[in-house]
Design an enzyme around this catalytic site. Structure first.
Site, short mmCIF file in Angstrom:
data_model
loop_
_atom_site.label_atom_id
_atom_site.label_comp_id
_atom_site.label_asym_id
_atom_site.label_seq_id
_atom_site.Cartn_x
_atom_site.Cartn_y
_atom_site.Cartn_z
N GLU A 1 -6.50 -8.05 -0.60
CA GLU A 1 -6.89 -8.12 0.81
C GLU A 1 -8.38 -7.84 0.93
O GLU A 1 -8.92 -6.98 0.23
CB GLU A 1 -6.17 -7.04 1.63
CG GLU A 1 -4.69 -7.19 1.78
CD GLU A 1 -4.09 -6.04 2.60
OE1 GLU A 1 -4.83 -5.41 3.38
OE2 GLU A 1 -2.89 -5.78 2.44
N GLU B 1 0.81 -1.23 0.00
CA GLU B 1 0.00 0.00 0.00
C GLU B 1 0.84 1.28 0.00
O GLU B 1 0.76 2.10 0.92
CB GLU B 1 -0.96 -0.01 1.19
CG GLU B 1 -2.00 -1.10 1.09
CD GLU B 1 -3.14 -0.96 2.10
OE1 GLU B 1 -2.94 -0.32 3.15
OE2 GLU B 1 -4.23 -1.48 1.82
#
Ligand code: GLA
Ligand code: ZN
Length: 687
Positions: free
Chosen positions: A323, A159
């Site tokens: 995710e 991320e």
């Protein structure tokens, strides 16, 4: 738009990935737990695990001292039970020894405060030391595991986000600007409207990144800084992957993208349209707040659909859900558990929009620190008998039935344009309503009608090809370059239908306004020009009469100077009452619509219903259903794969006109079927 339906196996796998972030490095002194994990992996029908995302301090506990044996064993064990791995580079968090010995790796915030060691995702993207250290460990990982048969894909860092304002970054920013403006300070001053508040520079060294205790009012600077942050992040990423491209040229590379806020709007801080070009596969982390108390399940599902269609369209190929949570997260305001059935439904929604995986954060709940109560496949009870584990196993079993869907696409005739730069600029604009710009949310509202009609949509970015779409919708395209205007014009000239709204076409790529009224090419294709944008207080309302019906308008109303366009809707109130609010104009082989006001949903429903009819836009497979049921289709050359999803809390009848086959039970279905609350039906139909 994919005109052919050939499959693209983006991950190398010809199966749906199911599994998630696995952190065995937290459990190395518990071999019993690690061996139990292998049993639970099988029981949960999981097949893929993301490893070493935050494992740097275990991999290199002291500078230059490496420990890979534990990882060797984990990877071998996973492979032995038939599993595969997605191997991460560990740069998302670094060991304390590194920050201590090389403080330049630490980030400096916009207020110029150097951060202490701690947390994660907090390094300087420019730091030579950090770049060298990450490349070194990545090389060792590639050398050691590059040929391991379990390796499916690289997961670069985690991320990426945030920005650093240290001296090294200032220097890099100035260098980037010099390149961009050809070493000509005058052209930078021109682009940034220098004389305003005496902001003309006469030396490059005077330029500083935006700061709350320094410069924040120069829009050209703000925009260039954001562009630089994206490019510097990409440059850091490119540095990370050098050894991977060299040693493992056939292993696909991804990094996990994210979404922002409860509205599930695209991540704002990085221009993913630029980043996407550097990835082999798009992957992203989706955490919708299901069962929240501010919107219906169907409203949230529509937003999930929108962002999926954007991230899928970035490469026009299947993506990876990297995710998600099987139950709850730990960072929403209220961390509510997914209700029974929601896990399968929400996971299948991701697949229906193009995901070739359902992956989780996290495989096993950690015992300590901030994520110990974040949902996981394996809870602290270590049990395969609890509700969440069973729902995960159900998803795993379902995915095993969907192998034929892997690699399939979702062609669309309709595109909505999302532009990161325009969003940055519009949010920076001091004008209009400070709280009501809501550009991404506005796009979601335009997307809604197609979602409700089961019509596939691509959410594209400005550098993508427009030509294959029948309908292109560009709401609130505030910043638009001459080049994009020319391409929009060409799209219409060639027969396309273009829909634009209020607050569009106002500034160029430097965030400088167009002079002399609206751009002449826009005036030509729209046959009108917006001359004034009225911004309303939240208690204000106006109405637009469209096809003999009155629709509510809030926030924005554009006063229109009509030329050759025809009036489709008129304002009902205020000093512009009875003037054009919605216009249509034929231009060469195509046509344009301009929507002057921010309209309520029912306007969009009726307006787009007309366009859908006019352009004969079609669902891929017609399934009868009521509100809150979403039908999404993935297509292969010989088959359509249809996901019928009940995003309501009630039973819903749905009907199939022709016979389809349930992919889970292999039973034939025709006629009416009742979907239970949150039920999803996945059927296959031969073309
Ligand atoms: C992000 C991160 C994960 C984890 C989850 C929690 O997506 O990538 O490491 O922290 O959030 O939801
Ligand atoms: Zn820095």
């Amino acid at each position: 738009m994919m005109s052919n339906l050939e499959k693209t196996y983006t991950t190398q796998a010809n199966f749906m990935l199911h599994g998630g972030d696995y952190n065995p490095d937290q459990w190395l002194d518990r071999p019993d737990i690690l061996s139990n994990d292998l049993e639970l992996m099988k029981l949960s029908h999981s097949n893929t695990f993301s490893l070493s995302i935050f494992a740097w301090s275990t991999l290199e506990p002291e500078e230059g001292i490496y420990r890979f044996e534990w990882l060797d064993e984990i990877i071998d064990n996973i492979f032995r039970i038939g599993g595969r791995i997605i191997l991460a580079t560990p740069s998302g968090a670094r060991p304390a020894w590194m920050s201590q010995k090389y403080p330049e790796v630490l980030r400096t915030n916009a207020a110029r405060v150097k951060q202490l060691h701690g947390g994660r995702h907090n390094h300087c993207f420019t730091s030579g030391v950090y770049r060298e250290k990450t490349q070194k460990i990545n090389r060792l990982l590639a050398e050691r595991y590059g040929n391991h048969p379990a390796l499916l894909m690289w997961h670069i860092s985690n991320e990426y986000g945030g920005e650093c304002h240290c001296e090294q970054c200032q220097h890099a920013f100035r260098g980037w600007l010099k390149q961009k403006y050809n070493h000509d300070l005058k052209s930078l001053n021109d682009a940034w409207w220098g004389p305003f508040w005496s902001h003309t520079f006469n030396d490059w060294s005077q330029i500083e990144s935006p700061s709350p205790n320094g410069e924040s009012m120069v829009h050209g600077l703000n925009l260039d800084w954001k562009r630089f942050v994206t490019e510097q992040t990409i440059s850091f990423y490119e540095n990370e992957i050098v050894p991977l491209r060299e040693l493992t040229p056939t292993i696909p590379i991804t990094t996990n993208f994210m979404a922002d806020t409860n509205d599930l709007i695209p991540f704002q801080a990085l221009d993913y349209s630029k980043f996407a070009k550097h990835l082999d596969v798009i992957s992203w982390d989706a955490y919708p707040a299901w069962h929240n108390d501010w919107e219906s399940t169907a409203d949230l599902a529509m937003k999930v659909g929108f962002i999926n269609d954007l991230y899928r369209s970035l490469k026009q190929q299947p993506f990876i859900l990297m995710e998600s949570t099987p139950s709850s997260v730990n960072w929403h305001q209220v961390n509510k558990a997914k209700r029974p059935g929601m896990h399968l439904l929400s996971s299948m929604q991701m697949v229906s929009h193009g995901s070739d995986s359902v992956m989780y954060f996290q495989w096993r709940k950690s015992r300590g620190s901030s994520e110990k109560f974040h949902g996981a496949v394996v809870d602290h009870d270590n049990s395969s008998e609890n509700r969440v584990f069973k729902e995960v196993a159900r998803v795993g079993k379902t995915l095993e039935k969907l192998v034929d869907i892997v690699g399939t696409n979702r062609p669309a005739d309709v595109a909505i344009l999302y532009d990161w730069e325009s969003n940055w600029a519009i949010n920076d604009a001091q004008g209009f309503g400070m709280e009501t710009k809501r550009y991404p949310q506005t796009l979601q509202q335009h997307y809604r009608s197609f979602w409700e009609h089961d019509i596939p949509v691509d959410v594209i970015t400005k550098d993508q090809d427009f030509s294959a779409y029948k309908l292109l919708i560009v709401p609130m395209l505030y910043l638009v370059s001459e080049e994009t205007i020319a391409r929009l014009k060409q799209f219409v000239a060639d027969g396309g239908t273009l829909v634009m709204t209020y607050i569009s076409g106002l500034v160029n790529e430097h965030d400088l306004t167009y002079l002399g009224g609206w751009h002449k090419d826009l005036q030509e294709i729209f046959g009108m020009k917006p001359i004034e944008t009225d911004t309303l207080y939240s208690s204000d309302k106006n109405y637009v009469k469209y096809r003999n019906q009155s629709y509510e308008l809030r926030d924005y109303a554009t006063v229109i100077d009509l030329n050759t366009a025809s009036t489709e809707g008129i304002y009902e109130d205020d000093f512009y009452a009875n003037t054009a609010a919605v216009t249509n104009h034929k231009y060469e082989k195509g046509q344009t619509y301009y929507i002057g006001g921010r309209m309520e949903d029912s306007f969009h429903r009726d307006f787009y219903a007309e366009i859908i009819k006019e352009l004969t836009l079609k669902t891929i497979v017609s399934v009868g259903h009521g509100k809150g049921v979403s039908v999404q289709v993935r297509q292969a050359p010989e088959y359509d794969y249809i996901f019928v999803m009940n995003f309501t809390e009630e039973k819903q009848p749905v009907s199939f006109k022709s016979s389809v086959k349930d992919m889970f039970t292999s039973k034939e279905i025709i006629g009416e079927v009742i979907l239970e609350k949150y039920e999803v039906l996945i059927v296959e139909k031969a073309k």
